[in-house]
Scaffold this active site. Structure first.
Site, PDB file in Angstrom:
ATOM      1  N   HIS A   1       6.449  -4.721  12.311  1.00 13.77           N
ATOM      2  CA  HIS A   1       5.924  -3.996  12.173  1.00 13.77           C
ATOM      3  C   HIS A   1       5.752  -3.120  13.045  1.00 13.77           C
ATOM      4  O   HIS A   1       4.511  -2.827  13.258  1.00 13.77           O
ATOM      5  CB  HIS A   1       4.503  -4.057  10.954  1.00 13.77           C
ATOM      6  CG  HIS A   1       3.735  -2.737  10.899  1.00 13.77           C
ATOM      7  ND1 HIS A   1       2.879  -1.845  11.013  1.00 13.77           N
ATOM      8  CD2 HIS A   1       3.912  -1.979   9.561  1.00 13.77           C
ATOM      9  CE1 HIS A   1       2.834  -0.545  10.835  1.00 13.77           C
ATOM     10  NE2 HIS A   1       3.047  -0.733   9.588  1.00 13.77           N
TER      11      HIS A   1
ATOM     12  N   ASP B   1      -0.365  -3.470   6.021  1.00 14.51           N
ATOM     13  CA  ASP B   1      -0.937  -3.536   7.537  1.00 14.51           C
ATOM     14  C   ASP B   1      -2.275  -3.442   7.212  1.00 14.51           C
ATOM     15  O   ASP B   1      -3.342  -3.431   6.044  1.00 14.51           O
ATOM     16  CB  ASP B   1      -0.812  -2.056   7.395  1.00 14.51           C
ATOM     17  CG  ASP B   1       0.888  -1.485   7.139  1.00 14.51           C
ATOM     18  OD1 ASP B   1       1.769  -1.778   7.497  1.00 14.51           O
ATOM     19  OD2 ASP B   1       0.635  -0.215   7.849  1.00 14.51           O
TER      20      ASP B   1
ATOM     21  N   HIS C   1       1.537   4.287   2.014  1.00 10.16           N
ATOM     22  CA  HIS C   1       2.152   4.458   3.335  1.00 10.16           C
ATOM     23  C   HIS C   1       3.223   4.710   3.043  1.00 10.16           C
ATOM     24  O   HIS C   1       3.718   3.586   2.690  1.00 10.16           O
ATOM     25  CB  HIS C   1       1.383   3.940   4.583  1.00 10.16           C
ATOM     26  CG  HIS C   1       0.326   4.134   4.661  1.00 10.16           C
ATOM     27  ND1 HIS C   1      -0.600   3.569   5.841  1.00 10.16           N
ATOM     28  CD2 HIS C   1      -0.631   5.409   4.729  1.00 10.16           C
ATOM     29  CE1 HIS C   1      -2.003   3.892   5.791  1.00 10.16           C
ATOM     30  NE2 HIS C   1      -2.347   5.042   5.393  1.00 10.16           N
TER      31      HIS C   1
ATOM     32  N   ASP D   1       6.089   4.670   5.173  1.00 13.47           N
ATOM     33  CA  ASP D   1       6.455   3.535   5.617  1.00 13.47           C
ATOM     34  C   ASP D   1       6.876   1.990   5.066  1.00 13.47           C
ATOM     35  O   ASP D   1       7.975   1.307   4.789  1.00 13.47           O
ATOM     36  CB  ASP D   1       6.081   2.979   6.991  1.00 13.47           C
ATOM     37  CG  ASP D   1       4.568   2.549   7.408  1.00 13.47           C
ATOM     38  OD1 ASP D   1       3.546   3.424   6.559  1.00 13.47           O
ATOM     39  OD2 ASP D   1       4.796   1.696   7.928  1.00 13.47           O
TER      40      ASP D   1
ATOM     41  N   HIS E   1       1.124  -0.839  -0.040  1.00 15.37           N
ATOM     42  CA  HIS E   1      -0.035   0.303  -0.432  1.00 15.37           C
ATOM     43  C   HIS E   1       0.571   1.272   0.038  1.00 15.37           C
ATOM     44  O   HIS E   1       2.184   0.925   0.032  1.00 15.37           O
ATOM     45  CB  HIS E   1      -0.930   0.075   1.373  1.00 15.37           C
ATOM     46  CG  HIS E   1      -0.069   0.187   2.190  1.00 15.37           C
ATOM     47  ND1 HIS E   1       0.332  -1.095   2.633  1.00 15.37           N
ATOM     48  CD2 HIS E   1      -0.681   0.973   3.517  1.00 15.37           C
ATOM     49  CE1 HIS E   1       1.293   0.076   3.939  1.00 15.37           C
ATOM     50  NE2 HIS E   1      -0.030   0.203   4.599  1.00 15.37           N
TER      51      HIS E   1
ATOM     52  N   HIS F   1      -7.856  -1.798   6.051  1.00 14.21           N
ATOM     53  CA  HIS F   1      -5.830  -0.468   6.645  1.00 14.21           C
ATOM     54  C   HIS F   1      -7.378   1.209   6.115  1.00 14.21           C
ATOM     55  O   HIS F   1      -8.304   0.724   5.679  1.00 14.21           O
ATOM     56  CB  HIS F   1      -5.333  -0.870   5.750  1.00 14.21           C
ATOM     57  CG  HIS F   1      -4.366  -0.418   6.373  1.00 14.21           C
ATOM     58  ND1 HIS F   1      -3.537  -0.029   7.676  1.00 14.21           N
ATOM     59  CD2 HIS F   1      -2.974   0.191   5.678  1.00 14.21           C
ATOM     60  CE1 HIS F   1      -2.518   0.766   8.298  1.00 14.21           C
ATOM     61  NE2 HIS F   1      -2.036   1.182   7.027  1.00 14.21           N
TER      62      HIS F   1
HETATM   63 ZN   LIG Z   1       3.309   0.809   7.960  1.00 17.78          ZN
HETATM   64 ZN   LIG Z   2       0.020   1.555   6.318  1.00 16.25          ZN
END
Ligand SMILES: [Zn+2]
Ligand SMILES: [Zn+2]
Length: 319
Positions: free
Chosen positions: A271, A213, A65, A67, A63, A143
């Site tokens: 994570h 996530d 995001h 990170d 995804h 998420h």
């Molecule tokens: Zn993440």
């Molecule tokens: Zn995320």
């Protein structure tokens, strides 16, 4: 037995914590190297652990995001400067291609190789990529933005023929039957060639699921039944279950519930929120529900060997 191993490059989340890079893993399946997620600094982690940057032909981004992909433009540029010419396929939610192209445009850079982006979208488990000896499926996670999990699976190999045991006059059609695991019959129904006299049983197909996530997703277990190794995020401990719910993340206990329901062999947690200075409690919390749990750390190598009874065939090493 062909290699099937997972190299953990980062286990952090959101804000930095020294000693924990953001999400990234390099999976070696047979002769191919697959990168899953590409957090900030992933290229340094590949160098750190002596892993081959330009042998990666597929990248899977769960995804958008930061990170999970802030290291991508750096890695793509390095691949080009290292002289890459092979095509690179990048699976990611819609938007990543636009982001990368904008970064290249304003730095007036071009890649020396073809980077092909494939937009991910699905409501259920679907086939994503099929090679001769293995395939990849993907499925939606729960998420804050569109996020996908990935399932890497070997194709069940065919029975191995024992050449010396085969009749001299065997036909190609008969060999095909044996490879499928069937005996060969005469027209009157009697056995002509008995399968277990001329073949060895195939090795069992191995599998790996990556789920990060996501909020606790009970039906996830139906998409990853019996996988050998499950990597499941556990951003929080159960004491912060409310925080996990509002941020669409999971706790160690919830990850263990998924592992238990899916009857996986080994659970790997990762994570972690940077608020936790150590990760030992994640392991103990999950082990209350699912015993074969390990906490991921940078430089962890997970090797999936041939499944055999009473043998821990998933081995954990530190590179
Ligand atoms: Zn993440
Ligand atoms: Zn995320």
């Amino acid at each position: 037995l062909q290699p099937f191993e997972i190299n953990i490059l980062g286990v952090g989340s959101a804000t930095p914590h020294l000693g924990r890079h953001m999400s990234a893993q390099l999976v070696k399946i047979h002769t191919q190297y697959l990168l899953i997620d590409c957090g900030e600094g992933t290229q340094y982690q590949l160098l750190q652990y002596g892993l081959p940057i330009n042998k990666i032909n597929y990248i899977f981004i769960s995804h958008l995001h930061g990170d999970h992909y802030y290291g991508l433009i750096a890695l793509l540029s390095t691949m080009s400067m290292y002289g890459r010419t092979n095509e690179l396929i990048i699976f990611a939610p819609k938007g990543l291609q636009e982001i990368i192209e904008l970064q290249l445009k304003y730095s007036e850079s071009v890649l020396n190789y073809k980077a092909t982006f494939i937009d991910l979208t699905t409501e259920t488990k679907q086939l994503l990529l099929k090679e001769k000896k293995w395939y990849v499926e993907f499925f939606p996670l729960n998420h804050r933005i569109k996020t996908f999990g990935f399932l890497f699976h070997e194709i069940t190999p065919s029975n191995k023929l024992i050449k010396e045991a085969l009749p001299k006059d065997i036909t190609l059609a008969e060999i095909a039957q044996l490879k499928l695991g069937n005996s060969v019959y005469n027209t009157d129904g009697s056995i002509k060639i008995k399968i277990d006299e001329v073949t060895l049983p195939p090795t069992v197909a191995r599998s790996y699921a990556y789920c990060s996530d996501t909020a606790y997703l009970p039906h996830l277990s139906q998409w990853i039944p019996g996988v050998d190794v499950l990597y499941h995020e556990s951003t929080f401990l159960n004491a912060l279950q409310n925080r996990a719910e509002t941020t669409y993340h999971s706790t160690a206990e919830q990850a263990a519930k998924v592992a238990s329901a899916a009857k996986v062999n080994t659970l790997i947690l990762g994570h972690f929120s940077s608020r936790y200075k150590t990760t030992t409690e994640f392991e103990s919390e999950a082990k209350e529900i699912f015993d074969t749990t390990y906490v991921a750390h940078e430089g962890m190598k997970i090797v999936i060997n041939e499944p055999k009874e009473n043998n821990p065939y998933v081995r954990i090493y530190t590179i």
